[in-house]
Design a protein around this motif. Structure first.
Motif, PDB file in Angstrom:
ATOM      1  N   MET A   1       0.839  -1.194   0.000  1.00  0.00           N
ATOM      2  CA  MET A   1       0.000   0.000   0.000  1.00  0.00           C
ATOM      3  C   MET A   1       0.879   1.251   0.000  1.00  0.00           C
ATOM      4  O   MET A   1       1.863   1.324   0.724  1.00  0.00           O
ATOM      5  N   ALA A   2       0.532   2.213  -0.846  1.00  0.00           N
ATOM      6  CA  ALA A   2       1.314   3.445  -0.933  1.00  0.00           C
ATOM      7  C   ALA A   2       1.217   4.236   0.363  1.00  0.00           C
ATOM      8  O   ALA A   2       0.169   4.323   0.986  1.00  0.00           O
ATOM      9  N   ARG A   3       2.354   4.786   0.771  1.00  0.00           N
ATOM     10  CA  ARG A   3       2.394   5.578   1.991  1.00  0.00           C
ATOM     11  C   ARG A   3       1.842   6.972   1.719  1.00  0.00           C
ATOM     12  O   ARG A   3       2.186   7.610   0.733  1.00  0.00           O
ATOM     13  N   ARG A   4       0.969   7.460   2.592  1.00  0.00           N
ATOM     14  CA  ARG A   4       0.375   8.780   2.415  1.00  0.00           C
ATOM     15  C   ARG A   4       1.388   9.861   2.775  1.00  0.00           C
ATOM     16  O   ARG A   4       2.006   9.821   3.828  1.00  0.00           O
ATOM     17  N   GLU A   5       1.569  10.832   1.882  1.00  0.00           N
ATOM     18  CA  GLU A   5       2.529  11.902   2.063  1.00  0.00           C
ATOM     19  C   GLU A   5       1.831  13.162   2.570  1.00  0.00           C
ATOM     20  O   GLU A   5       0.716  13.474   2.148  1.00  0.00           O
ATOM     21  N   GLU A   6       2.502  13.861   3.470  1.00  0.00           N
ATOM     22  CA  GLU A   6       2.045  15.189   3.882  1.00  0.00           C
ATOM     23  C   GLU A   6       2.569  16.190   2.860  1.00  0.00           C
ATOM     24  O   GLU A   6       3.775  16.296   2.640  1.00  0.00           O
ATOM     25  N   LEU A   7       1.674  16.931   2.217  1.00  0.00           N
ATOM     26  CA  LEU A   7       2.078  17.803   1.126  1.00  0.00           C
ATOM     27  C   LEU A   7       2.461  19.210   1.580  1.00  0.00           C
ATOM     28  O   LEU A   7       3.210  19.900   0.869  1.00  0.00           O
ATOM     29  N   LYS A   8       1.983  19.648   2.717  1.00  0.00           N
ATOM     30  CA  LYS A   8       2.237  21.021   3.144  1.00  0.00           C
ATOM     31  C   LYS A   8       3.732  21.263   3.305  1.00  0.00           C
ATOM     32  O   LYS A   8       4.444  20.518   3.972  1.00  0.00           O
ATOM     33  N   GLY A   9       4.218  22.311   2.650  1.00  0.00           N
ATOM     34  CA  GLY A   9       5.622  22.666   2.727  1.00  0.00           C
ATOM     35  C   GLY A   9       6.489  22.044   1.662  1.00  0.00           C
ATOM     36  O   GLY A   9       7.661  22.416   1.517  1.00  0.00           O
ATOM     37  N   LYS A  10       5.964  21.092   0.892  1.00  0.00           N
ATOM     38  CA  LYS A  10       6.742  20.498  -0.187  1.00  0.00           C
ATOM     39  C   LYS A  10       6.857  21.485  -1.352  1.00  0.00           C
ATOM     40  O   LYS A  10       6.075  22.424  -1.476  1.00  0.00           O
ATOM     41  N   VAL A  11       7.826  21.231  -2.222  1.00  0.00           N
ATOM     42  CA  VAL A  11       8.092  22.094  -3.374  1.00  0.00           C
ATOM     43  C   VAL A  11       7.870  21.292  -4.648  1.00  0.00           C
ATOM     44  O   VAL A  11       8.395  20.184  -4.794  1.00  0.00           O
ATOM     45  N   ALA A  12       7.095  21.868  -5.580  1.00  0.00           N
ATOM     46  CA  ALA A  12       6.791  21.173  -6.830  1.00  0.00           C
ATOM     47  C   ALA A  12       7.058  22.072  -8.029  1.00  0.00           C
ATOM     48  O   ALA A  12       6.683  23.246  -8.037  1.00  0.00           O
ATOM     49  N   ILE A  13       7.693  21.499  -9.047  1.00  0.00           N
ATOM     50  CA  ILE A  13       7.750  22.121 -10.370  1.00  0.00           C
ATOM     51  C   ILE A  13       6.575  21.587 -11.173  1.00  0.00           C
ATOM     52  O   ILE A  13       6.360  20.364 -11.219  1.00  0.00           O
ATOM     53  N   VAL A  14       5.822  22.471 -11.800  1.00  0.00           N
ATOM     54  CA  VAL A  14       4.706  22.061 -12.656  1.00  0.00           C
ATOM     55  C   VAL A  14       4.971  22.602 -14.058  1.00  0.00           C
ATOM     56  O   VAL A  14       5.027  23.820 -14.255  1.00  0.00           O
ATOM     57  N   THR A  15       5.141  21.706 -15.022  1.00  0.00           N
ATOM     58  CA  THR A  15       5.356  22.135 -16.404  1.00  0.00           C
ATOM     59  C   THR A  15       4.005  22.261 -17.111  1.00  0.00           C
ATOM     60  O   THR A  15       3.003  21.681 -16.693  1.00  0.00           O
ATOM     61  N   GLY A  16       3.982  23.015 -18.197  1.00  0.00           N
ATOM     62  CA  GLY A  16       2.734  23.210 -18.930  1.00  0.00           C
ATOM     63  C   GLY A  16       1.669  23.878 -18.096  1.00  0.00           C
ATOM     64  O   GLY A  16       0.468  23.610 -18.248  1.00  0.00           O
ATOM     65  N   ALA A  17       2.077  24.797 -17.212  1.00  0.00           N
ATOM     66  CA  ALA A  17       1.153  25.349 -16.212  1.00  0.00           C
ATOM     67  C   ALA A  17       0.363  26.555 -16.714  1.00  0.00           C
ATOM     68  O   ALA A  17      -0.450  27.095 -15.963  1.00  0.00           O
ATOM     69  N   SER A  18       0.546  26.968 -17.955  1.00  0.00           N
ATOM     70  CA  SER A  18      -0.158  28.157 -18.439  1.00  0.00           C
ATOM     71  C   SER A  18      -1.607  27.892 -18.787  1.00  0.00           C
ATOM     72  O   SER A  18      -2.375  28.832 -19.016  1.00  0.00           O
ATOM     73  N   SER A  19      -2.009  26.619 -18.824  1.00  0.00           N
ATOM     74  CA  SER A  19      -3.402  26.299 -19.126  1.00  0.00           C
ATOM     75  C   SER A  19      -3.692  24.846 -18.765  1.00  0.00           C
ATOM     76  O   SER A  19      -2.790  24.066 -18.458  1.00  0.00           O
ATOM     77  N   GLY A  20      -4.976  24.502 -18.809  1.00  0.00           N
ATOM     78  CA  GLY A  20      -5.403  23.116 -18.713  1.00  0.00           C
ATOM     79  C   GLY A  20      -5.069  22.408 -17.424  1.00  0.00           C
ATOM     80  O   GLY A  20      -5.168  22.968 -16.323  1.00  0.00           O
ATOM     81  N   VAL A  21      -4.666  21.155 -17.559  1.00  0.00           N
ATOM     82  CA  VAL A  21      -4.393  20.310 -16.396  1.00  0.00           C
ATOM     83  C   VAL A  21      -3.239  20.866 -15.570  1.00  0.00           C
ATOM     84  O   VAL A  21      -3.259  20.816 -14.338  1.00  0.00           O
ATOM     85  N   GLY A  22      -2.223  21.424 -16.223  1.00  0.00           N
ATOM     86  CA  GLY A  22      -1.101  22.003 -15.485  1.00  0.00           C
ATOM     87  C   GLY A  22      -1.540  23.145 -14.602  1.00  0.00           C
ATOM     88  O   GLY A  22      -1.147  23.232 -13.438  1.00  0.00           O
ATOM     89  N   TRP A  23      -2.341  24.046 -15.155  1.00  0.00           N
ATOM     90  CA  TRP A  23      -2.870  25.191 -14.398  1.00  0.00           C
ATOM     91  C   TRP A  23      -3.697  24.717 -13.208  1.00  0.00           C
ATOM     92  O   TRP A  23      -3.454  25.125 -12.065  1.00  0.00           O
ATOM     93  N   GLN A  24      -4.666  23.840 -13.464  1.00  0.00           N
ATOM     94  CA  GLN A  24      -5.566  23.401 -12.397  1.00  0.00           C
ATOM     95  C   GLN A  24      -4.841  22.558 -11.358  1.00  0.00           C
ATOM     96  O   GLN A  24      -5.139  22.651 -10.159  1.00  0.00           O
TER      97      GLN A  24
END
Length: 328
Positions: A1-24
Motif C-alpha cells: 500500500m502506498a504511503r500517504r505523504e504530507e504535502l504542506k511545505g513540499k516544493v513542486a515544479i509544474v510544467t505546462g502550467a499556463s493552461s489546462g491540467v497544469g494550471w488546475q
C-alpha cells in the motif's frame, strides 16, 4: 500500500502550467500547501496563475521556459532550487498535439509533438534526478493520457509520444526501486482544457476531444491524489478510463469499430477553422486558464454512454463465445 505523504511545505515544479491540467493541478497543489515553481512558454499566463495562487495564500515562482530547450529546463530547475532550496515533486504536464492523417502531416509537426509531449518529460526528469538522488527522495509525477494505453485516429504523433512516455516511466520506476524516488502516472481522459483550442489541424475544421469530455478538475484532483500516495498509476475516469481498458482487453474490436468508422467525425466540430500550425512552434495568446471552449459532457450523457457500451461489449463477448462453442 502506498504511503500517504504530507504535502504542506513540499516544493513542486509544474510544467505546462499556463493552461489546462497544469494550471488546475498547480492550484490544487497550492491548496494543499505545496510551494510552486510553474513553467511554460507564456510568461503572461503564468503571472496570472501566480496572482491566483498568491490570492489564495500560496507561494508561486514563475520561470518561463520551453521543454524542448535543454538550457531552459536547467534554468527552471536551478531557479527553483535557488528560491526554495529543494525540489520534492516534478509534475510533468507540458504537451502538444496535431490533427491529421499520419502520411499527410508535415514531418516537423510529428517531430515537434514528440519533442514536447515525450522528450520534454524526459528532459525535466533527467534534470531533477541528480537532486533527488542526492537527497534520497523525490517524486516524478507524469500527467499521461488514456491514449498512452490506446489509440485514436488523426493523433498518431501524440499517441506515439504518450505510449513512449508511459513505457519510459515504467522502466524508470524499475531503475529507481529502493532509492526513495517515486514515479507516478495519471492516465487522463478527454478533459475540457484549451489544448484543443491550441492544436493545429489539417482539416480546416475545429478539432474537439473524443467524447465524453470530463471536467479538467478531475485530472487535477488525481494529480493531488498521486502526490499524496506516490508510486501509483491513477485512472480518474470510468467510461473513458477503467471501462475503456476493460473493453480493450475483452472486446477490442468494439473500440476499433467505433473509432475506425467514426473517429474522424467525432474529433471535428462543424465550425470552420484554418489553423495549420497552432501552438506547436510559437505560443498563442488565447486559452489561458484551466478551461477551453469545449465544455464537460453532462453526467447523464456519460451514464447513457456507459450503459450503451457495456451492453454492446457484453453482447459482443457472448456472441463470440457462442460462435466458439458452435465451431467446437
Amino acid at each position: 500500500m502506498a504511503r500517504r505523504e504530507e504535502l504542506k511545505g513540499k516544493v513542486a515544479i509544474v510544467t505546462g502550467a499556463s493552461s489546462g491540467v497544469g494550471w488546475q493541478s498547480a492550484l490544487r497543489l497550492a491548496e494543499e500547501g505545496v510551494k510552486l515553481c510553474v513553467t511554460a512558454r507564456r510568461r503572461e499566463a503564468l503571472e496570472v496563475l501566480q496572482k491566483e495562487v498568491e490570492a489564495r495564500g500560496g507561494e508561486c515562482l514563475v520561470v518561463p521556459g520551453d521543454v524542448t530547450v535543454a538550457g531552459d529546463v536547467r534554468w527552471v530547475v536551478s531557479a527553483c532550487l535557488q528560491r526554495y532550496g529543494r525540489i520534492d515533486i516534478l509534475v510533468n504536464d507540458a504537451a502538444v498535439q496535431t490533427y491529421g492523417y499520419f502520411d499527410q502531416l508535415p514531418w516537423e509537426h510529428i517531430q515537434r509533438t514528440l519533442e514536447v509531449s515525450c522528450l520534454g518529460y524526459l528532459r525535466f526528469a533527467h534534470a531533477v534526478l541528480p537532486h533527488f538522488r542526492e537527497r534520497g527522495s523525490g517524486h516524478i509525477l507524469n500527467v499521461q493520457s488514456m491514449l498512452s494505453e490506446g489509440a485514436a485516429p488523426l493523433l498518431s504523433a501524440y499517441v506515439a509520444a504518450k505510449h513512449a512516455t508511459l513505457g519510459w516511466a515504467k522502466a524508470l520506476k524499475l531503475e529507481l526501486h529502493g532509492t526513495g524516488i517515486q514515479v507516478s502516472n495519471v492516465l487522463v481522459p478527454s478533459v475540457s482544457t484549451p489544448m484543443f483550442d491550441h492544436a493545429p489541424t489539417q482539416f480546416e475544421r475545429k478539432p474537439v476531444p473524443v467524447p465524453p469530455t470530463y471536467d479538467v478538475d478531475l485530472a487535477a484532483r488525481a494529480v493531488v491524489k498521486c502526490a499524496r500516495k506516490p508510486g501509483r498509476t491513477e485512472i480518474p475516469a470510468f467510461l473513458q478510463g477503467t471501462m475503456l481498458l476493460w473493453m480493450d482487453r475483452v472486446a477490442p474490436f468494439v473500440g476499433n469499430l467505433i473509432l475506425g468508422r467514426y473517429g474522424r467525425r467525432m474529433q471535428q466540430a462543424r465550425e470552420p477553422l484554418h489553423r495549420p500550425d497552432g501552438n506547436l512552434f510559437q505560443p498563442v495568446s488565447q486559452g489561458v486558464g484551466a478551461y477551453g471552449s469545449v465544455p464537460p459532457t453532462p453526467g447523464w450523457k456519460r451514464f447513457t454512454a456507459v450503459a450503451g457500451l457495456a451492453a454492446l461489449a457484453g453482447g459482443a463477448v457472448l456472441g463470440a463465445r457462442g460462435l466458439a462453442r458452435a465451431v467446437r
